[in-house]
Write a protein that holds these residues in place. Structure first.
Motif, PDB file in Angstrom:
ATOM      1  N   VAL A 144      42.074  31.026  49.686  1.00  0.00           N
ATOM      2  CA  VAL A 144      42.883  31.979  48.917  1.00  0.00           C
ATOM      3  C   VAL A 144      43.273  31.424  47.544  1.00  0.00           C
ATOM      4  CG1 VAL A 144      45.012  33.301  48.870  1.00  0.00           C
ATOM      5  CG2 VAL A 144      43.673  33.182  50.966  1.00  0.00           C
ATOM      6  N   LEU A 145      43.763  30.170  47.525  1.00  0.00           N
ATOM      7  CA  LEU A 145      44.249  29.620  46.252  1.00  0.00           C
ATOM      8  C   LEU A 145      43.151  29.531  45.186  1.00  0.00           C
ATOM      9  CD1 LEU A 145      46.483  28.362  44.531  1.00  0.00           C
ATOM     10  CD2 LEU A 145      45.908  26.153  45.530  1.00  0.00           C
ATOM     11  N   PRO A 146      42.014  28.876  45.499  1.00  0.00           N
ATOM     12  CA  PRO A 146      40.979  28.840  44.449  1.00  0.00           C
ATOM     13  C   PRO A 146      40.495  30.223  44.052  1.00  0.00           C
ATOM     14  CG  PRO A 146      40.254  27.615  46.419  1.00  0.00           C
ATOM     15  CD  PRO A 146      41.621  28.116  46.698  1.00  0.00           C
ATOM     16  N   GLY A 147      40.381  31.114  45.026  1.00  0.00           N
ATOM     17  CA  GLY A 147      39.930  32.468  44.707  1.00  0.00           C
ATOM     18  C   GLY A 147      40.903  33.169  43.781  1.00  0.00           C
ATOM     19  N   ALA A 148      42.179  33.049  44.099  1.00  0.00           N
ATOM     20  CA  ALA A 148      43.193  33.693  43.269  1.00  0.00           C
ATOM     21  C   ALA A 148      43.194  33.101  41.861  1.00  0.00           C
ATOM     22  CB  ALA A 148      44.567  33.530  43.911  1.00  0.00           C
ATOM     23  N   LEU A 149      42.965  31.794  41.788  1.00  0.00           N
ATOM     24  CA  LEU A 149      42.934  31.126  40.484  1.00  0.00           C
ATOM     25  C   LEU A 149      41.849  31.738  39.591  1.00  0.00           C
ATOM     26  CD1 LEU A 149      43.938  28.584  38.865  1.00  0.00           C
ATOM     27  CD2 LEU A 149      41.917  27.434  39.760  1.00  0.00           C
ATOM     28  N   VAL A 150      40.673  31.920  40.180  1.00  0.00           N
ATOM     29  CA  VAL A 150      39.553  32.453  39.400  1.00  0.00           C
ATOM     30  C   VAL A 150      39.830  33.882  38.939  1.00  0.00           C
ATOM     31  CG1 VAL A 150      37.117  33.031  39.486  1.00  0.00           C
ATOM     32  CG2 VAL A 150      37.927  30.963  40.573  1.00  0.00           C
ATOM     33  N   LEU A 151      40.515  34.628  39.797  1.00  0.00           N
ATOM     34  CA  LEU A 151      40.831  36.003  39.411  1.00  0.00           C
ATOM     35  C   LEU A 151      41.895  36.054  38.323  1.00  0.00           C
ATOM     36  CD1 LEU A 151      40.976  37.692  42.924  1.00  0.00           C
ATOM     37  CD2 LEU A 151      39.305  38.139  41.132  1.00  0.00           C
ATOM     38  N   ALA A 152      42.904  35.213  38.482  1.00  0.00           N
ATOM     39  CA  ALA A 152      44.061  35.316  37.586  1.00  0.00           C
ATOM     40  C   ALA A 152      43.803  34.693  36.219  1.00  0.00           C
ATOM     41  CB  ALA A 152      45.267  34.644  38.242  1.00  0.00           C
ATOM     42  N   PHE A 153      43.003  33.621  36.212  1.00  0.00           N
ATOM     43  CA  PHE A 153      42.884  32.828  34.990  1.00  0.00           C
ATOM     44  C   PHE A 153      42.361  33.621  33.787  1.00  0.00           C
ATOM     45  CE2 PHE A 153      42.388  28.995  32.576  1.00  0.00           C
ATOM     46  CZ  PHE A 153      43.258  28.113  33.169  1.00  0.00           C
ATOM     47  N   PRO A 154      41.231  34.321  33.923  1.00  0.00           N
ATOM     48  CA  PRO A 154      40.738  35.050  32.738  1.00  0.00           C
ATOM     49  C   PRO A 154      41.704  36.142  32.280  1.00  0.00           C
ATOM     50  CG  PRO A 154      39.419  35.581  34.680  1.00  0.00           C
ATOM     51  CD  PRO A 154      40.305  34.448  35.062  1.00  0.00           C
ATOM     52  N   ILE A 155      42.421  36.728  33.244  1.00  0.00           N
ATOM     53  CA  ILE A 155      43.370  37.771  32.871  1.00  0.00           C
ATOM     54  C   ILE A 155      44.505  37.161  32.054  1.00  0.00           C
ATOM     55  CG2 ILE A 155      44.899  39.564  33.769  1.00  0.00           C
ATOM     56  CD1 ILE A 155      43.166  39.670  36.251  1.00  0.00           C
ATOM     57  N   ILE A 156      45.019  36.013  32.539  1.00  0.00           N
ATOM     58  CA  ILE A 156      46.106  35.352  31.813  1.00  0.00           C
ATOM     59  C   ILE A 156      45.642  34.956  30.419  1.00  0.00           C
ATOM     60  CG2 ILE A 156      47.586  33.307  31.779  1.00  0.00           C
ATOM     61  CD1 ILE A 156      47.600  33.445  34.846  1.00  0.00           C
ATOM     62  N   VAL A 157      44.437  34.365  30.349  1.00  0.00           N
ATOM     63  CA  VAL A 157      43.914  33.957  29.037  1.00  0.00           C
ATOM     64  C   VAL A 157      43.835  35.159  28.101  1.00  0.00           C
ATOM     65  CG1 VAL A 157      41.839  33.141  27.839  1.00  0.00           C
ATOM     66  CG2 VAL A 157      42.670  31.934  29.844  1.00  0.00           C
ATOM     67  N   GLY A 158      43.271  36.252  28.606  1.00  0.00           N
ATOM     68  CA  GLY A 158      43.111  37.437  27.763  1.00  0.00           C
ATOM     69  C   GLY A 158      44.444  37.978  27.287  1.00  0.00           C
ATOM     70  N   LEU A 159      45.401  38.064  28.204  1.00  0.00           N
ATOM     71  CA  LEU A 159      46.678  38.676  27.830  1.00  0.00           C
ATOM     72  C   LEU A 159      47.501  37.764  26.927  1.00  0.00           C
ATOM     73  CD1 LEU A 159      47.571  40.500  31.170  1.00  0.00           C
ATOM     74  CD2 LEU A 159      46.462  41.412  29.115  1.00  0.00           C
ATOM     75  N   VAL A 160      47.491  36.445  27.230  1.00  0.00           N
ATOM     76  CA  VAL A 160      48.264  35.525  26.387  1.00  0.00           C
ATOM     77  C   VAL A 160      47.704  35.515  24.965  1.00  0.00           C
ATOM     78  CG1 VAL A 160      48.759  33.086  25.954  1.00  0.00           C
ATOM     79  CG2 VAL A 160      49.114  34.045  28.234  1.00  0.00           C
ATOM     80  N   PHE A 161      46.384  35.385  24.857  1.00  0.00           N
ATOM     81  CA  PHE A 161      45.818  35.318  23.509  1.00  0.00           C
ATOM     82  C   PHE A 161      45.915  36.662  22.790  1.00  0.00           C
ATOM     83  CE2 PHE A 161      44.170  31.318  25.107  1.00  0.00           C
ATOM     84  CZ  PHE A 161      44.298  30.504  24.002  1.00  0.00           C
ATOM     85  N   LYS A 162      45.930  37.735  23.577  1.00  0.00           N
ATOM     86  CA  LYS A 162      46.173  39.028  22.940  1.00  0.00           C
ATOM     87  C   LYS A 162      47.596  39.060  22.386  1.00  0.00           C
ATOM     88  CE  LYS A 162      46.203  43.998  23.919  1.00  0.00           C
ATOM     89  NZ  LYS A 162      46.170  45.015  24.976  1.00  0.00           N
ATOM     90  N   ALA A 163      48.522  38.502  23.172  1.00  0.00           N
ATOM     91  CA  ALA A 163      49.932  38.531  22.762  1.00  0.00           C
ATOM     92  C   ALA A 163      50.167  37.717  21.494  1.00  0.00           C
ATOM     93  CB  ALA A 163      50.807  38.011  23.901  1.00  0.00           C
ATOM     94  N   ILE A 164      49.450  36.608  21.321  1.00  0.00           N
ATOM     95  CA  ILE A 164      49.681  35.774  20.128  1.00  0.00           C
ATOM     96  C   ILE A 164      48.635  36.043  19.054  1.00  0.00           C
ATOM     97  CG2 ILE A 164      50.807  33.915  21.438  1.00  0.00           C
ATOM     98  CD1 ILE A 164      48.186  32.303  21.114  1.00  0.00           C
ATOM     99  N   SER A 165      47.973  37.201  19.153  1.00  0.00           N
ATOM    100  CA  SER A 165      46.847  37.414  18.240  1.00  0.00           C
ATOM    101  C   SER A 165      47.277  37.704  16.808  1.00  0.00           C
ATOM    102  CB  SER A 165      45.977  38.564  18.753  1.00  0.00           C
ATOM    103  OG  SER A 165      46.747  39.744  18.804  1.00  0.00           O
ATOM    104  N   GLY A 166      48.507  38.169  16.613  1.00  0.00           N
ATOM    105  CA  GLY A 166      48.953  38.462  15.248  1.00  0.00           C
ATOM    106  C   GLY A 166      48.108  39.564  14.624  1.00  0.00           C
ATOM    107  N   GLU A 167      47.660  39.317  13.388  1.00  0.00           N
ATOM    108  CA  GLU A 167      46.903  40.353  12.688  1.00  0.00           C
ATOM    109  C   GLU A 167      45.479  40.496  13.202  1.00  0.00           C
ATOM    110  OE1 GLU A 167      47.130  39.565   8.513  1.00  0.00           O
ATOM    111  OE2 GLU A 167      49.306  39.382   8.610  1.00  0.00           O
ATOM    112  N   ASP A 168      44.984  39.431  13.815  1.00  0.00           N
ATOM    113  CA  ASP A 168      43.605  39.400  14.284  1.00  0.00           C
ATOM    114  C   ASP A 168      43.557  40.101  15.635  1.00  0.00           C
ATOM    115  OD1 ASP A 168      41.031  38.766  14.755  1.00  0.00           O
ATOM    116  OD2 ASP A 168      41.305  36.591  14.768  1.00  0.00           O
ATOM    117  N   HIS A 169      43.595  41.472  15.630  1.00  0.00           N
ATOM    118  CA  HIS A 169      43.921  42.172  16.874  1.00  0.00           C
ATOM    119  C   HIS A 169      42.862  42.096  17.959  1.00  0.00           C
ATOM    120  CE1 HIS A 169      41.321  45.261  15.216  1.00  0.00           C
ATOM    121  NE2 HIS A 169      41.298  45.817  16.406  1.00  0.00           N
ATOM    122  N   LEU A 170      41.653  41.586  17.624  1.00  0.00           N
ATOM    123  CA  LEU A 170      40.634  41.447  18.672  1.00  0.00           C
ATOM    124  C   LEU A 170      40.603  40.035  19.255  1.00  0.00           C
ATOM    125  CD1 LEU A 170      37.718  43.556  17.222  1.00  0.00           C
ATOM    126  CD2 LEU A 170      39.102  44.038  19.243  1.00  0.00           C
TER     127      LEU A 170
END
Lengths: 728, 728
Positions: free
Chosen positions: B611-637
């Motif tokens: 469960v833990l490794p599986g959940a990690l793989v699922l959650a990680f790209p989502i967190i990366v996408g959302l965090v970097f979207k949040a700090i994207s500033g003017e570079d909205h993509l």
């Protein structure tokens, strides 16, 4: 009011020469200590002889290779390449001369720093052993100051080299060119210095790393495992080679590693300073060197402040010294930023960049904590490895590999936070170019310099490791009483920790620096490409392909490094078996083993083994650049872009692999030590035997392949920096 | 004249249902074979019971997780996200329904395929054992056809799912939309199918991989090492769990892996076909599915052609079948390209893409050779490991790690050549968009499909592995005569090779597919972004940071997978020790061990650990996408771009790490087998003991962490493909 260029150059040259003078004084202080008993001296002399013989032959090999590369550089720049209008100097002969000479100077300086450091440390070892007969504090101070000679020499030589080159070149401005404009060209002319430094560092670290672990693994397998005699037993013919190895690997090797770190990163940061020339002038270009100057002073104070009580943990004393150094460096950073980064258009810029530099200091402290967590037996990771040893070597190995892989998580998160936050702070500094925020990359550069500010102290702690290790060996082999062994054992154990810390620090700084050097590479490509910048677009299959090759190079190189140790260790084992068989008196203690024969065999083996992986690292980026340039079609910058992708992914994978290898190796080592404290049956238990297997596997991980990867990362950066014009 | 959409859909549905019917017929044929002696049946029944109990519980766990993810998808698409004008359908509720339902359908189909394959293979094992009492050819054919049920079911279900979804959706065109235009939207609506498939694949491979190796390592350590009884000895309480593990890991796990490969890569290739819609129309979108249809037919012929003489090497027979399949697939590729890729503007396009597809076929053959070189003991790599075993487990481990790392070199070079050459051939095809050559990426897609054409046959060979392994175990445990054991041993050894080959093939196809899926991701981002494409510029610190995190995820996940095996194995060891202690009759052979208790313990342990490794793989790209979207500033993509960097580097590092783990593990295994042939003292020698340590370390490498990484790579691709709209 910003200081003038000459004021800054004076500060830089004064600090670096001052530090060199101080290092010489420290060396004299160390040499004035007692050299103990004749038995001690006999062993110490054997170590000295072996280490110097090895270094002489290693430098000879490296010199031949360096001259070869210098010729190639001179021909490549002076003959094969045609001048471009955007070249920093118009005559291609002049460009070839600048690049080639700075390469040779970088190589030479690195060699001198490595030699000086080792020269003192192989003399400090016996003095630490002798000092241990009086007090722990005396032994600690002797070892640290012996290490400091190496640390200060390394950082000061690097600073003197880059600063001196800058000073000399600033007097050679082409007629008619404004001095300030000329100053923006200089960093591009001295990139060869960084390449020279990494060139020597690669071979020094690789050769030294192979030497030390071939001797160690060989001595252990044939001594501890086959013959059943303890570590550092004088009956083992490979024992002197093992002690020599500590010096040529940990001491000369790591010295070269950090020499090139500071050299290459100084130049990289200067190149990024050029971009902000309109905002900060020459002060922005020289800021990195000024920071290193202040860092040298801070390190000296930190080193001299270290003292310990007889019953205290010596690590606490070293930690106090480190925190003092970090604090002083922070003060220096404040002064440097406030004084140098003056811009009317961006009055708040200075404190933004000061914050960036604090990010760097914080990163270095974070790495110290993380490395301790993963490699000390007070914490979970090492304990789980020790626990897994109960079910034999296989589970010990699986758990050690698992811990090594896991240990990459926190450092990467730290690096990413440092990188992104310093970039964002720098971008918010108010510095603008063409109406867009432009201080981001400089922010990451300043953070890197903040991290490297404590380099002198870190390196002194690192070389402390092999010195105390040697001192312990000398005490053991000269059969000193238990109470003295106990003191050197305590110092040796602290030395293991400081060695691990330095590796963590070296990876962290390599990671930050990689981005810095990578940005410098892109700036350089832009510069040579007439001001048009390139992107590194991974969605092009060629760039993705080059990226895959970059990652693969790291695996290939690691494989070669591990095999090299295995092969060289094999020859040691064969030799020791021969001696035991032909001269049965050795095991009875009636006959002296032939230490020199083992030293010779490892020397030859290590030098032979280092050539192939070294050549691979040199040739690979060049081949990638030229092949992708050849198939670039209409996309004429594809060669440069592919090299960039190659470089970045090699860096990412290199950081991960180095962390895995270093921490995994360190954790195995301490899992064994943990069991030796009496857990799970203590020494001679089955758990201990299993842990010894892990420790042996970890040896080439943490002392050969891992540290060589730090250098590999930076060598790739500097080689591409130097050869960038060829890929365009 | 290009065929119509309905003709192509008919071919696809006919081929997939035809293959399913054929698979059922094969299954009946296998079930009609003799089931041997009552002793054999007793063991086979125990394996069946354990495997089915495990799979039932595993699917229950996965179902719960899948429903959870489905709810999140539905909420994310249907509630949280606001519609964009460039969405494939305008109603966000409709979009949410398409994505969520295709996810659930993908998950369900993968589950059915995995279950069916295992259902047959746990019934085929005893029939192979019984057939071995008559002839080698009968045993070989029974095993391969048993495996073929799994292989054909997997590929056909995947094709039926994607083709069926396409067929159903093509009837649901929004009113007023042209059917052909609607066809270009469909691939974006069914991306959920690929995600559903990889979701199940990850947990099936991970859970199965942990199960099989926890049982294997646990059984070996406590049986072979502690109690000194041979492998597959009926006195070992963990022996049934070990045999169950072969089925749930190698069979159900790898089936799910390749199910999702074909599903995800079909969809990815279709998305790239959409780009060339103006040139090839719907035929370009459906080409991948047509290729898979022809591949199914070729695989059936290849499988049925296999027969062996009694004294021949069965591997030769399997190789002949493989080459026949590859040849037939090539013919199918020729027909498909010539027939479907008709473009008046680019009359030469079809043969360019046919060449690309041949590159794919050649790549798959190259991988077969390379994997054999690194994992068979006829060649240097395995021999050096065996040789290093003479000096103990430490040198065996070092050399095995070194071989594993080196084994990444040739595959990477192969992949890079395949990728770049198919891109360049595709670009030269004459297909233009806005005046620029545009066929490059489609070329890489066709090459991937060429590689996957032989998938059905490869998978049949793979499942052949656990079936013969089980048959050997049944023969051993039911104490059959030596001559029968000899036959199953020969088949078992061939099965080890075919399992290794499949892993090599899976990595190769994952690597090619990764680029394909990555390109599809960028296309999708472009599509959702109103036609404006993004680059993935590694010189942005955020993208570089995300890239570092991607590489780190691979190390972290591998660490978790290794630890999971270690922990679950520990519980097996404890249980077996308990049984030996409490019931001394077991070792004397007078008392039956409690097999079911061990099966239960591993089941619970594996499910908990996945469960833990599986959940990690699922959650990680989502967190990366959302965090970097949040700090994207003017570079909205920036969020979407950071995810792309994350994905690509995770892929690069994943390919390298998987190759390292799979081949290293395979090489260790065969180094042990090599010594067992009598070299270096043979069985019971010290070299053999050292080799057993390497083999044990290699077990979770090659059967847990390595294969799970293939799935991880593709899961990251499909999850980002599905969630792309959230990062914009």
């Amino acid at each position: 009011m910003q200081p003038s260029q000459s004021t800054l150059v004076t500060i830089i040259l004064a600090a670096s020469t001052g530090a060199l003078v101080f290092a010489v004084a420290l060396a004299k202080w160390v040499l004035a200590r007692s050299t103990g008993t004749p038995e001690m001296r006999k062993i110490s002399d054997a170590i000295q002889e072996g280490a110097e013989a090895y270094l002489a032959r290693q430098y000879k090999t490296i010199s031949v290779l360096a001259v070869l590369v210098a010729v190639l550089l001179a021909v490549g720049y002076g003959v094969l390449r045609t001048s471009a209008p955007s070249d920093p100097v118009q005559s291609r002969t002049a460009l070839a001369i600048y690049i080639t000479l700075s390469f040779l100077l970088g190589a030479l300086s690195s060699g001198i720093a490595g030699f000086m450091g080792m020269w003192v440390s192989i003399r400090a070892n016996i003095r630490v052993a002798a000092a241990a007969t009086t007090s722990l504090n005396a032994a600690l101070q002797t070892a640290l100051r012996g290490g400091a000679v190496s640390g200060l020499f390394t950082v000061a030589m690097s600073l003197l080299g880059v600063g001196g080159l800058f000073a000399v070149l600033s007097m050679l401005a082409p007629s008619g060119m404004d001095a300030a404009v000329w100053a923006t060209k200089i960093p591009f002319l001295i990139v060869g210095y960084g390449f020279g430094a990494s060139f020597v560092a690669l071979f020094a670290q690789l050769g030294g790393g192979i030497y030390t672990k071939a001797a160690d693994v060989g001595a252990d397998l044939v001594g501890k495992v086959e013959a059943g005699i303890p570590e550092d037993d004088p009956r083992n013919p490979a024992v002197v080679a093992d002690l020599v190895g500590d010096n040529v690997g940990d001491c000369a090797g790591r010295g070269a590693d950090l020499f090139e770190s500071t050299a290459a990163e100084n130049i990289g940061a200067m190149i990024l300073g050029v971009v902000l020339f309109k905002s900060f002038g020459v002060a922005g270009i020289l800021l990195p060197l000024v920071i290193m100057s202040f860092g040298l002073v801070a390190s000296v104070i930190g080193i001299m402040s270290v003292r310990t009580k007889e019953d205290a943990d010596p690590m606490d004393a070293l930690n106090r010294g480190y925190y003092l150094t970090a604090f002083l460096v922070s003060v220096g950073l404040f002064v440097a930023c406030k004084w140098l980064l003056v811009s009317d258009a961006a009055p708040d810029a200075w404190w933004h960049f000061f914050l960036c530099s604090l990010v760097g200091v914080a990163t270095s402290i974070a790495f110290v904590f993380i490395t301790q967590y993963y490699t000390e037996y007070r914490y979970r990771p090492v304990k789980t490895i020790a626990d897994a040893s109960k079910t034999g070597p296989a589970t010990n190995i699986i758990m050690g590999l698992s811990v090594g892989m896991e240990s990459t998580v926190m450092p990467v998160i730290t690096i990413v936070i440092a990188l992104v936050s310093s970039f964002m702070i720098g971008r918010a500094s108010g510095i603008m170019i063409d109406g867009a925020p432009a201080g981001g990359l400089y922010g990451t550069a300043v953070a890197t310099m903040g991290m490297l500010g404590t380099c002198g102290y870190i390196l002194a702690m690192d070389v402390f490791g092999p010195i105390t290790d040697n001192a312990g060996g000398i005490v053991e082999m000269s059969k000193q009483p238990e109470s003295i062994r106990d003191k050197t054992d305590r110092l040796d154990s602290v030395g293991n920790t400081t060695k691990a810390l330095t590796k963590g620090y070296a990876i962290g700084s390599a990671a930050l620096a990689a981005f810095l050097l990578f940005s410098a590479y892109l700036d350089e490509v832009k510069n040579y490409n007439g001001g048009v910048s390139i992107h590194v677009d991974l969605s092009k299959p060629q760039v993705f392909g080059a990226a895959l090759l970059g990652g693969m190079l790291v695996f290939w190189f690691s494989s070669l490094a591990l095999t090299a140790v295995s092969k060289a260790a094999q020859s040691v084992i064969t030799e020791v078996r021969r001696q035991f068989k032909e001269r049965p008196g050795i095991m009875k203690g009636t006959e002296q083993p032939d230490y020199a024969a083992c030293v010779d065999i490892v020397t030859v083996g290590a030098l032979k083994a280092m050539v192939l992986p070294g050549a691979l690292v040199l040739a690979f980026p060049i081949i990638v650049g030229l092949v992708f340039k050849a198939i670039s079609g209409e996309d004429h910058l594809l060669g440069a872009e592919a090299v960039a992708g190659f470089l970045m992914i090699a860096t990412v994978v290199g950081i991960l692999m180095a962390g895995f290898l270093n921490n995994g190796g360190g954790a195995w080592d301490n899992a064994k030590k943990y069991i030796e404290t009496g857990v799970y049956g203590g020494k001679k238990s089955d758990a201990h035997k299993a842990a010894v297997v892990g420790d042996t596997v970890g040896d080439p991980f943490k002392d050969t392949a891992g540290p060589s990867l730090h250098v590999l990362i930076k060598l790739l950066s500097t080689i591409t920096l130097v050869l960038a014009p060829l890929f365009i």
